[in-house]
Design a protein around this motif. Structure first.
Motif, PDB file in Angstrom:
ATOM      1  N   THR A   1       1.048  -1.033   0.413  1.00 39.95           N
ATOM      2  CA  THR A   1       0.066   0.058   0.327  1.00 39.95           C
ATOM      3  C   THR A   1       0.600   1.037   0.111  1.00 39.95           C
ATOM      4  O   THR A   1       0.922   2.350  -0.742  1.00 39.95           O
ATOM      5  CB  THR A   1      -0.977   0.084   1.033  1.00 39.95           C
ATOM      6  OG1 THR A   1      -1.891  -1.265   0.946  1.00 39.95           O
ATOM      7  CG2 THR A   1      -1.838   1.002   1.216  1.00 39.95           C
ATOM      8  N   ILE A   2       1.738   1.104   0.789  1.00 45.69           N
ATOM      9  CA  ILE A   2       3.116   2.507   0.847  1.00 45.69           C
ATOM     10  C   ILE A   2       3.486   2.451  -0.756  1.00 45.69           C
ATOM     11  O   ILE A   2       4.220   4.075  -1.394  1.00 45.69           O
ATOM     12  CB  ILE A   2       4.026   2.143   2.174  1.00 45.69           C
ATOM     13  CG1 ILE A   2       3.253   1.707   2.608  1.00 45.69           C
ATOM     14  CG2 ILE A   2       4.974   2.877   1.545  1.00 45.69           C
ATOM     15  CD1 ILE A   2       4.176   2.051   4.634  1.00 45.69           C
ATOM     16  N   GLN A   3       3.918   1.343  -1.278  1.00 44.23           N
ATOM     17  CA  GLN A   3       4.935   1.836  -2.713  1.00 44.23           C
ATOM     18  C   GLN A   3       3.604   2.548  -3.600  1.00 44.23           C
ATOM     19  O   GLN A   3       3.862   3.041  -4.521  1.00 44.23           O
ATOM     20  CB  GLN A   3       5.290  -0.018  -3.604  1.00 44.23           C
ATOM     21  CG  GLN A   3       6.573   0.005  -2.141  1.00 44.23           C
ATOM     22  CD  GLN A   3       7.018  -1.838  -2.270  1.00 44.23           C
ATOM     23  OE1 GLN A   3       7.745  -1.499  -2.416  1.00 44.23           O
ATOM     24  NE2 GLN A   3       5.812  -2.275  -2.869  1.00 44.23           N
ATOM     25  N   ARG A   4       2.059   1.743  -3.311  1.00 38.88           N
ATOM     26  CA  ARG A   4       1.508   2.059  -4.536  1.00 38.88           C
ATOM     27  C   ARG A   4       1.248   3.543  -4.047  1.00 38.88           C
ATOM     28  O   ARG A   4       0.714   4.395  -5.622  1.00 38.88           O
ATOM     29  CB  ARG A   4       0.220   0.857  -4.183  1.00 38.88           C
ATOM     30  CG  ARG A   4      -0.594   1.735  -5.218  1.00 38.88           C
ATOM     31  CD  ARG A   4      -1.705   0.452  -5.468  1.00 38.88           C
ATOM     32  NE  ARG A   4      -2.413   0.026  -3.532  1.00 38.88           N
ATOM     33  CZ  ARG A   4      -3.694   0.794  -2.871  1.00 38.88           C
ATOM     34  NH1 ARG A   4      -3.885   1.397  -3.847  1.00 38.88           N
ATOM     35  NH2 ARG A   4      -3.697   0.350  -2.161  1.00 38.88           N
ATOM     36  N   LEU A   5       0.827   4.141  -2.714  1.00 40.30           N
ATOM     37  CA  LEU A   5       0.149   5.486  -3.003  1.00 40.30           C
ATOM     38  C   LEU A   5       1.273   6.462  -3.047  1.00 40.30           C
ATOM     39  O   LEU A   5       1.383   7.361  -3.856  1.00 40.30           O
ATOM     40  CB  LEU A   5      -0.008   5.386  -1.073  1.00 40.30           C
ATOM     41  CG  LEU A   5      -1.160   4.393  -1.030  1.00 40.30           C
ATOM     42  CD1 LEU A   5      -1.575   4.948   0.584  1.00 40.30           C
ATOM     43  CD2 LEU A   5      -2.454   5.738  -2.083  1.00 40.30           C
TER      44      LEU A   5
ATOM     45  N   GLY B   1       4.549   5.735  -4.139  1.00 40.69           N
ATOM     46  CA  GLY B   1       5.293   5.345  -5.730  1.00 40.69           C
ATOM     47  C   GLY B   1       7.017   5.103  -5.215  1.00 40.69           C
ATOM     48  O   GLY B   1       7.665   4.816  -6.452  1.00 40.69           O
ATOM     49  N   ASN B   2       6.918   5.242  -4.254  1.00 45.28           N
ATOM     50  CA  ASN B   2       8.588   4.920  -4.113  1.00 45.28           C
ATOM     51  C   ASN B   2       8.163   3.298  -3.096  1.00 45.28           C
ATOM     52  O   ASN B   2       7.627   3.065  -3.340  1.00 45.28           O
ATOM     53  CB  ASN B   2       8.452   5.289  -2.558  1.00 45.28           C
ATOM     54  CG  ASN B   2       8.403   6.944  -3.196  1.00 45.28           C
ATOM     55  OD1 ASN B   2       9.343   7.822  -4.030  1.00 45.28           O
ATOM     56  ND2 ASN B   2       8.399   7.856  -2.081  1.00 45.28           N
ATOM     57  N   LYS B   3       9.617   2.289  -3.419  1.00 46.55           N
ATOM     58  CA  LYS B   3      10.376   1.614  -3.487  1.00 46.55           C
ATOM     59  C   LYS B   3      10.863   1.202  -1.500  1.00 46.55           C
ATOM     60  O   LYS B   3      10.980   2.470  -1.054  1.00 46.55           O
ATOM     61  CB  LYS B   3      11.077   0.945  -3.658  1.00 46.55           C
ATOM     62  CG  LYS B   3      10.587   0.866  -6.110  1.00 46.55           C
ATOM     63  CD  LYS B   3       9.701  -0.764  -5.505  1.00 46.55           C
ATOM     64  CE  LYS B   3       9.832  -1.469  -6.888  1.00 46.55           C
ATOM     65  NZ  LYS B   3       8.720  -2.451  -6.973  1.00 46.55           N
ATOM     66  N   VAL B   4       9.861   0.031  -0.859  1.00 50.84           N
ATOM     67  CA  VAL B   4      10.221   0.258  -0.137  1.00 50.84           C
ATOM     68  C   VAL B   4      11.238  -0.530   0.103  1.00 50.84           C
ATOM     69  O   VAL B   4      10.521  -1.901   0.153  1.00 50.84           O
ATOM     70  CB  VAL B   4       9.212   0.269   1.177  1.00 50.84           C
ATOM     71  CG1 VAL B   4       9.539  -0.624   2.225  1.00 50.84           C
ATOM     72  CG2 VAL B   4       7.700   1.002   1.106  1.00 50.84           C
ATOM     73  N   PHE B   5      12.608  -0.563   1.475  1.00 46.40           N
ATOM     74  CA  PHE B   5      13.023  -1.619   1.371  1.00 46.40           C
ATOM     75  C   PHE B   5      13.097  -2.233   2.707  1.00 46.40           C
ATOM     76  O   PHE B   5      12.766  -1.332   4.257  1.00 46.40           O
ATOM     77  CB  PHE B   5      15.022  -0.785   1.756  1.00 46.40           C
ATOM     78  CG  PHE B   5      14.408  -0.015  -0.602  1.00 46.40           C
ATOM     79  CD1 PHE B   5      15.405  -1.487  -1.093  1.00 46.40           C
ATOM     80  CD2 PHE B   5      14.836   0.982  -0.827  1.00 46.40           C
ATOM     81  CE1 PHE B   5      15.456  -1.024  -2.341  1.00 46.40           C
ATOM     82  CE2 PHE B   5      14.759   1.378  -2.439  1.00 46.40           C
ATOM     83  CZ  PHE B   5      15.093   0.892  -2.643  1.00 46.40           C
ATOM     84  N   ILE B   6      13.253  -3.334   3.056  1.00 44.75           N
ATOM     85  CA  ILE B   6      13.555  -4.206   3.690  1.00 44.75           C
ATOM     86  C   ILE B   6      14.104  -5.078   4.542  1.00 44.75           C
ATOM     87  O   ILE B   6      14.741  -6.154   3.644  1.00 44.75           O
ATOM     88  CB  ILE B   6      12.198  -4.761   4.179  1.00 44.75           C
ATOM     89  CG1 ILE B   6      10.496  -4.649   3.804  1.00 44.75           C
ATOM     90  CG2 ILE B   6      11.527  -6.284   5.334  1.00 44.75           C
ATOM     91  CD1 ILE B   6       9.146  -5.659   3.330  1.00 44.75           C
ATOM     92  N   GLY B   7      15.298  -4.577   5.259  1.00 43.71           N
ATOM     93  CA  GLY B   7      16.499  -5.074   5.822  1.00 43.71           C
ATOM     94  C   GLY B   7      17.550  -4.917   4.300  1.00 43.71           C
ATOM     95  O   GLY B   7      17.543  -4.214   3.206  1.00 43.71           O
ATOM     96  N   GLU B   8      18.330  -5.981   3.369  1.00 41.29           N
ATOM     97  CA  GLU B   8      18.549  -5.798   2.058  1.00 41.29           C
ATOM     98  C   GLU B   8      18.005  -6.172   1.195  1.00 41.29           C
ATOM     99  O   GLU B   8      18.114  -6.512   0.051  1.00 41.29           O
ATOM    100  CB  GLU B   8      19.959  -7.338   2.443  1.00 41.29           C
ATOM    101  CG  GLU B   8      21.096  -6.747   3.558  1.00 41.29           C
ATOM    102  CD  GLU B   8      22.216  -7.324   3.253  1.00 41.29           C
ATOM    103  OE1 GLU B   8      22.039  -8.336   2.231  1.00 41.29           O
ATOM    104  OE2 GLU B   8      22.809  -7.920   4.157  1.00 41.29           O
ATOM    105  N   GLN B   9      16.273  -6.783   1.586  1.00 44.89           N
ATOM    106  CA  GLN B   9      15.279  -7.184   0.752  1.00 44.89           C
ATOM    107  C   GLN B   9      14.415  -6.080  -0.180  1.00 44.89           C
ATOM    108  O   GLN B   9      14.226  -5.369   0.562  1.00 44.89           O
ATOM    109  CB  GLN B   9      14.654  -8.412   1.457  1.00 44.89           C
ATOM    110  CG  GLN B   9      15.529  -9.525   1.226  1.00 44.89           C
ATOM    111  CD  GLN B   9      14.264 -10.712   1.677  1.00 44.89           C
ATOM    112  OE1 GLN B   9      13.340 -10.336   2.187  1.00 44.89           O
ATOM    113  NE2 GLN B   9      14.399 -11.720   0.882  1.00 44.89           N
ATOM    114  N   ARG B  10      14.287  -6.040  -1.291  1.00 43.82           N
ATOM    115  CA  ARG B  10      13.490  -5.244  -1.618  1.00 43.82           C
ATOM    116  C   ARG B  10      12.377  -5.990  -1.862  1.00 43.82           C
ATOM    117  O   ARG B  10      12.231  -6.398  -2.223  1.00 43.82           O
ATOM    118  CB  ARG B  10      13.967  -4.455  -3.038  1.00 43.82           C
ATOM    119  CG  ARG B  10      14.549  -4.004  -2.706  1.00 43.82           C
ATOM    120  CD  ARG B  10      16.000  -3.432  -4.285  1.00 43.82           C
ATOM    121  NE  ARG B  10      17.287  -3.439  -4.638  1.00 43.82           N
ATOM    122  CZ  ARG B  10      17.900  -2.505  -5.085  1.00 43.82           C
ATOM    123  NH1 ARG B  10      16.633  -1.506  -5.325  1.00 43.82           N
ATOM    124  NH2 ARG B  10      18.873  -1.792  -4.772  1.00 43.82           N
ATOM    125  N   ALA B  11      11.008  -4.482  -0.853  1.00 38.89           N
ATOM    126  CA  ALA B  11      10.040  -5.845  -2.095  1.00 38.89           C
ATOM    127  C   ALA B  11       8.503  -4.312  -2.926  1.00 38.89           C
ATOM    128  O   ALA B  11       8.891  -4.214  -3.380  1.00 38.89           O
ATOM    129  CB  ALA B  11       9.117  -4.391  -0.178  1.00 38.89           C
TER     130      ALA B  11
END
Length: 85
Positions: A69-73, A75-85
């Motif tokens: 939801t954050i990414q959609r609203l 338009g930014n990629k969210v990074f969790i640790g070393e993984q990209r969500a």
């Protein structure tokens, strides 16, 4: 590595204690070296691999929906640790 420690200390057999993620360490060790394991004491852990257990959890699914939801609203990629969500 636990096996190397056993070899270095010349431990022939031991009772192994595993707590939390240590449960998986003990289980993996016992599968690989049953002759070195006299007994196991496992507490507050899971028989599944920790990451597998996380992926099955309701909390993880809710968190991932929030990330999406954050990414959609935004338009930014969210990074969790070393993984990209």
């Amino acid at each position: 590595d636990l096996y190397d420690l056993f070899q270095h200390l010349q431990i022939k057999e031991a009772v192994l204690f595993g707590h939390s993620m240590g449960v998986n360490v003990v289980l993996d060790f016992c599968r690989a070296h049953p002759n070195l394991t006299k007994a196991m004491v496992l507490t507050s852990g899971t028989l599944d691999k920790p990451l597998d257990q996380l992926m099955k959890s309701k909390s993880f699914r809710i968190a991932m929906k929030a990330v999406e939801t954050i990414q959609r609203l935004t338009g930014n990629k969210v990074f969790i640790g070393e993984q990209r969500a």
